[in-house]
Design an enzyme around this catalytic site. Structure first.
Site, PDB file in Angstrom:
ATOM      1  N   CYS A  43       0.843  -1.204   0.000  1.00 15.43           N
ATOM      2  CA  CYS A  43       0.000   0.000   0.000  1.00 15.43           C
ATOM      3  C   CYS A  43       0.876   1.251   0.000  1.00 15.43           C
ATOM      4  CB  CYS A  43      -0.905  -0.043   1.236  1.00 15.43           C
ATOM      5  SG  CYS A  43      -1.698   1.520   1.644  1.00 15.43           S
ATOM      6  N   CYS A  46       0.328   3.692   2.784  1.00 16.27           N
ATOM      7  CA  CYS A  46       0.857   3.181   4.058  1.00 16.27           C
ATOM      8  C   CYS A  46       2.360   3.435   4.156  1.00 16.27           C
ATOM      9  CB  CYS A  46       0.564   1.685   4.196  1.00 16.27           C
ATOM     10  SG  CYS A  46      -1.200   1.275   4.176  1.00 16.27           S
TER      11      CYS A  46
END
Length: 127
Positions: A43, A46
């Protein structure tokens, strides 16, 4: 010292929280994508938020608090609209990264997790 924990997957998360006792200390949880072989999450948001979150935990999290890293799974697992993290009334995830204070209203989602001022408020705001 902030007590750090790591849990991977929904079933492991539910089992961990069922048996976990924070002894009244704040319990902050980060939901993030699972890490790839290179050590970074699949991600991108993230990965971008990670250094801000780490700094916030070290600088602003209460010293006796708990910080739990929860991997929500790989990309296909997360993208499934029936993903258990999305359906659980305790987590109600719609984006990652998401940080919550367990059983409290404090919450940061997506790009908010990469903003130092919001992280400071998140960690220093009383329940």
């Amino acid at each position: 010292m902030v007590h750090k924990h790591h849990v991977a997957g929904y079933d492991a998360f539910v089992a961990f929280m069922k048996d976990f006792n924070g002894h009244g200390a704040p319990i902050n949880i980060l939901f993030t994508g699972a890490k790839l072989e290179n050590g970074q999450s699949w991600c991108g948001d993230c990965v971008e938020a990670a250094p801000f979150i780490e700094k916030g935990v070290e600088k602003d999290a209460p010293k006796d608090s708990h910080f739990i890293y929860v991997d929500v799974g790989d990309r296909p697992t997360w993208k499934d609209m029936n993903n258990a993290f999305r359906k659980d009334t305790n987590t109600r995830l719609s984006v990652i990264p998401t940080m919550i204070r367990w059983k409290n209203p404090q919450r940061l989602e997506g790009e908010q997790c990469a903003k130092a001022d919001l992280l400071e408020l998140f960690f220093t705001e009383e329940d």
